[in-house]
Design a protein around this motif. Structure first.
Motif, PDB file in Angstrom:
ATOM      1  N   ARG A  31      -2.363  -0.864  28.476  1.00 51.26           N
ATOM      2  CA  ARG A  31      -3.199  -0.307  28.283  1.00 51.26           C
ATOM      3  C   ARG A  31      -3.068   0.219  26.242  1.00 51.26           C
ATOM      4  NH1 ARG A  31      -4.244   5.268  31.440  1.00 51.26           N
ATOM      5  NH2 ARG A  31      -6.700   4.852  30.139  1.00 51.26           N
ATOM      6  N   ALA A  32      -3.973   0.198  24.997  1.00 49.42           N
ATOM      7  CA  ALA A  32      -3.729   0.293  24.178  1.00 49.42           C
ATOM      8  C   ALA A  32      -4.301   1.867  24.442  1.00 49.42           C
ATOM      9  CB  ALA A  32      -4.671  -0.333  23.508  1.00 49.42           C
ATOM     10  N   THR A  86       0.747  20.165  26.033  1.00 51.71           N
ATOM     11  CA  THR A  86      -0.083  18.683  26.247  1.00 51.71           C
ATOM     12  C   THR A  86      -0.223  17.434  25.265  1.00 51.71           C
ATOM     13  OG1 THR A  86      -0.144  19.772  28.200  1.00 51.71           O
ATOM     14  CG2 THR A  86      -1.008  18.077  27.932  1.00 51.71           C
ATOM     15  N   LEU A  87       0.295  15.760  25.385  1.00 51.94           N
ATOM     16  CA  LEU A  87      -0.371  15.086  24.317  1.00 51.94           C
ATOM     17  C   LEU A  87      -1.541  14.174  24.720  1.00 51.94           C
ATOM     18  CD1 LEU A  87       2.773  13.372  22.225  1.00 51.94           C
ATOM     19  CD2 LEU A  87       1.297  16.245  22.167  1.00 51.94           C
ATOM     20  N   TYR A  88      -2.969  14.657  24.003  1.00 50.64           N
ATOM     21  CA  TYR A  88      -4.145  13.600  25.059  1.00 50.64           C
ATOM     22  C   TYR A  88      -4.075  12.028  23.216  1.00 50.64           C
ATOM     23  CZ  TYR A  88      -4.995  17.943  27.238  1.00 50.64           C
ATOM     24  OH  TYR A  88      -4.706  18.587  27.989  1.00 50.64           O
ATOM     25  N   PHE A  89      -4.704  11.431  24.847  1.00 46.47           N
ATOM     26  CA  PHE A  89      -4.595  10.172  23.776  1.00 46.47           C
ATOM     27  C   PHE A  89      -6.236   9.561  24.535  1.00 46.47           C
ATOM     28  CE2 PHE A  89      -0.336  11.106  25.112  1.00 46.47           C
ATOM     29  CZ  PHE A  89       0.742  10.509  23.780  1.00 46.47           C
ATOM     30  N   ASP A  90      -6.472   8.716  23.279  1.00 46.31           N
ATOM     31  CA  ASP A  90      -7.669   7.576  23.608  1.00 46.31           C
ATOM     32  C   ASP A  90      -7.571   6.217  23.801  1.00 46.31           C
ATOM     33  OD1 ASP A  90     -10.488   6.769  22.952  1.00 46.31           O
ATOM     34  OD2 ASP A  90      -9.982   6.231  21.220  1.00 46.31           O
ATOM     35  N   PHE A  91      -8.261   5.716  24.336  1.00 41.05           N
ATOM     36  CA  PHE A  91      -7.907   4.080  25.453  1.00 41.05           C
ATOM     37  C   PHE A  91      -8.499   3.595  25.465  1.00 41.05           C
ATOM     38  CE2 PHE A  91      -5.417   7.233  27.961  1.00 41.05           C
ATOM     39  CZ  PHE A  91      -3.486   6.790  28.025  1.00 41.05           C
ATOM     40  N   THR A  92      -8.067   2.462  24.375  1.00 41.54           N
ATOM     41  CA  THR A  92      -9.520   1.254  24.160  1.00 41.54           C
ATOM     42  C   THR A  92      -8.251  -0.367  24.766  1.00 41.54           C
ATOM     43  OG1 THR A  92      -8.088   0.660  22.409  1.00 41.54           O
ATOM     44  CG2 THR A  92     -10.140   2.494  22.062  1.00 41.54           C
ATOM     45  N   ASN A  93      -9.273  -1.054  25.447  1.00 40.54           N
ATOM     46  CA  ASN A  93      -8.773  -2.290  25.958  1.00 40.54           C
ATOM     47  C   ASN A  93      -7.871  -3.078  24.891  1.00 40.54           C
ATOM     48  OD1 ASN A  93     -10.686  -2.475  27.927  1.00 40.54           O
ATOM     49  ND2 ASN A  93     -12.372  -3.635  26.576  1.00 40.54           N
ATOM     50  N   THR A  96       4.559   6.989  31.654  1.00 40.50           N
ATOM     51  CA  THR A  96       3.486   8.382  33.011  1.00 40.50           C
ATOM     52  C   THR A  96       1.556   7.564  32.448  1.00 40.50           C
ATOM     53  OG1 THR A  96       2.970  10.171  31.638  1.00 40.50           O
ATOM     54  CG2 THR A  96       4.132  10.464  33.901  1.00 40.50           C
ATOM     55  N   LEU A  97       1.044   6.619  30.820  1.00 42.52           N
ATOM     56  CA  LEU A  97       0.175   7.205  31.092  1.00 42.52           C
ATOM     57  C   LEU A  97      -0.829   5.441  31.269  1.00 42.52           C
ATOM     58  CD1 LEU A  97      -0.012   7.420  27.199  1.00 42.52           C
ATOM     59  CD2 LEU A  97      -0.749   8.763  28.509  1.00 42.52           C
ATOM     60  N   GLU A  98       0.107   5.287  31.747  1.00 44.58           N
ATOM     61  CA  GLU A  98      -0.106   3.946  33.229  1.00 44.58           C
ATOM     62  C   GLU A  98      -1.673   4.637  33.606  1.00 44.58           C
ATOM     63  OE1 GLU A  98       0.510   0.788  32.948  1.00 44.58           O
ATOM     64  OE2 GLU A  98       2.127   0.806  31.338  1.00 44.58           O
ATOM     65  N   HIS A  99      -1.400   5.541  33.859  1.00 46.70           N
ATOM     66  CA  HIS A  99      -2.048   6.375  35.377  1.00 46.70           C
ATOM     67  C   HIS A  99      -2.731   7.188  34.924  1.00 46.70           C
ATOM     68  CE1 HIS A  99       1.379   8.446  36.522  1.00 46.70           C
ATOM     69  NE2 HIS A  99       1.957   6.937  37.094  1.00 46.70           N
ATOM     70  N   SER A 100      -2.552   7.765  33.562  1.00 46.63           N
ATOM     71  CA  SER A 100      -3.032   9.247  33.531  1.00 46.63           C
ATOM     72  C   SER A 100      -3.359   8.966  31.839  1.00 46.63           C
ATOM     73  CB  SER A 100      -1.943  10.488  32.946  1.00 46.63           C
ATOM     74  OG  SER A 100      -2.427  11.605  32.506  1.00 46.63           O
ATOM     75  N   ASN A 101      -3.986   9.965  31.502  1.00 48.56           N
ATOM     76  CA  ASN A 101      -4.718  10.370  30.101  1.00 48.56           C
ATOM     77  C   ASN A 101      -4.149  11.232  29.057  1.00 48.56           C
ATOM     78  OD1 ASN A 101      -6.758   8.431  30.796  1.00 48.56           O
ATOM     79  ND2 ASN A 101      -8.310   9.456  30.781  1.00 48.56           N
TER      80      ASN A 101
END
Length: 314
Positions: free
Chosen positions: A54-55, A126-133, A93-98
């Protein structure tokens, strides 16, 4: 004349009093600064164990406010950035969380600090992330050079970069706009020999982009140059109606620089001089001479004449 006149014994007692007062104040300061306090500092975040499938892109600043528990001395020195070192956050943990809950990593982070200087909390926690391909792409390496050569020495051939392409990995919407990747700047002066070195690549500005490899091998051929003069014929081009045209003069002299190792091998066949006849129809009375073929390791110094006359026979 002093307002208050003290005897010798009184002055001695006053000195003792002031000394005791200063010692008491020093003891109070030392005792106070030795106590435990909560204080806040701002620290930059570094990431490790980024997800491979995940990017990501952080949706907040790359720094957080950290509440620390430490002594008064540590609180005092924190004001001059003594403890303002990066915080390394684990992203596995970002493999299965945002998002990443920073408070869950406090115990792990405290293992790297001394016992009297502990992390208590984060803001934000808490740090939040945006994901793209995630996209993998190969791009050409662009060396950044600032080289000054010794007199009569120049680059004598093509610069070799190994590998010439590197692999970049990151979000598709970012990767698609990257065409080349620059190296750090190589600065050299008074160069008179072949340059062969390892040159690091510029680091990624975004934390969600990785590059491989992180350095390249660079080789720049350098030789001593000298001047040489040749006489070459002028070729007429763009004469679609096949006019009978005579160029005057039919030859031009070119002076160029050439590496000493190639001086004898370079002759007239390595060059081509042309005159564009289509300029006549645009009103030109003479035709400029252009050197259209020249070895990559040569540099034109002078062409004589720069223009040629011509006669059109009908």
């Amino acid at each position: 004349m002093p307002i208050i006149k003290l005897s010798v014994s009184e002055r001695r007692r006053l000195q003792v009093f002031i000394t005791c007062l200063l010692l008491a104040m020093a003891a109070w300061v030392l005792t106070t600064l030795s106590g435990a306090y909560h204080f806040t500092i701002k620290q930059v975040i570094n990431f490790k164990n980024a997800p491979q499938r995940r990017a990501f892109k952080a949706l907040q600043s790359d720094s957080v406010e950290v509440t620390m528990l430490g002594t008064g001395w540590q609180m005092l020195f924190s004001k001059v950035n003594t403890y303002n070192t990066p915080i390394t956050v684990d992203l596995h943990t970002l493999e299965h969380s945002n998002y990443i809950a920073l408070n869950t990593q406090i115990a792990q982070l405290n293992k790297t600090t001394d016992a009297k200087h502990r992390i208590v909390a984060f803001t934000p926690d808490t740090l939040y992330f945006d994901f793209t391909n995630r996209v993998v792409k190969k791009v050409k390496v662009e060396p950044v050079l600032d080289i000054k050569y010794q007199q009569q020495y120049e680059e004598s051939g093509k610069i070799q970069v190994k590998p010439s392409y590197i692999t970049i990995n990151g979000p598709g919407n970012v990767i698609q706009n990257i065409k080349t990747w620059k190296t750090d700047t190589l600065r050299l002066t008074n160069v008179n020999d072949v340059v062969s070195t390892t040159l690091p690549l510029q680091p990624a500005k975004e934390g969600n982009i990785s590059i491989y490899p992180k350095s390249v091998q660079l080789r720049i051929p350098v030789e001593e140059f000298t001047e040489k003069t040749l006489r070459i014929p002028v070729k007429l081009i763009n004469n679609p109606h096949y006019y009978n045209v005579k160029v005057i003069p039919q030859y031009v002299s070119i002076t160029f620089t050439v590496p000493l190792s190639r001086y004898t091998e370079v002759d007239e066949d390595f060059f081509e001089a042309t005159a564009d006849f289509s300029l006549w129809e645009q009103g030109y009375s003479v035709l400029p001479v252009n050197i259209t073929r020249i070895p990559a390791y040569c540099r034109i110094v002078k062409t004589a004449p720069r223009n040629v006359d011509f006669l059109v026979r009908k």
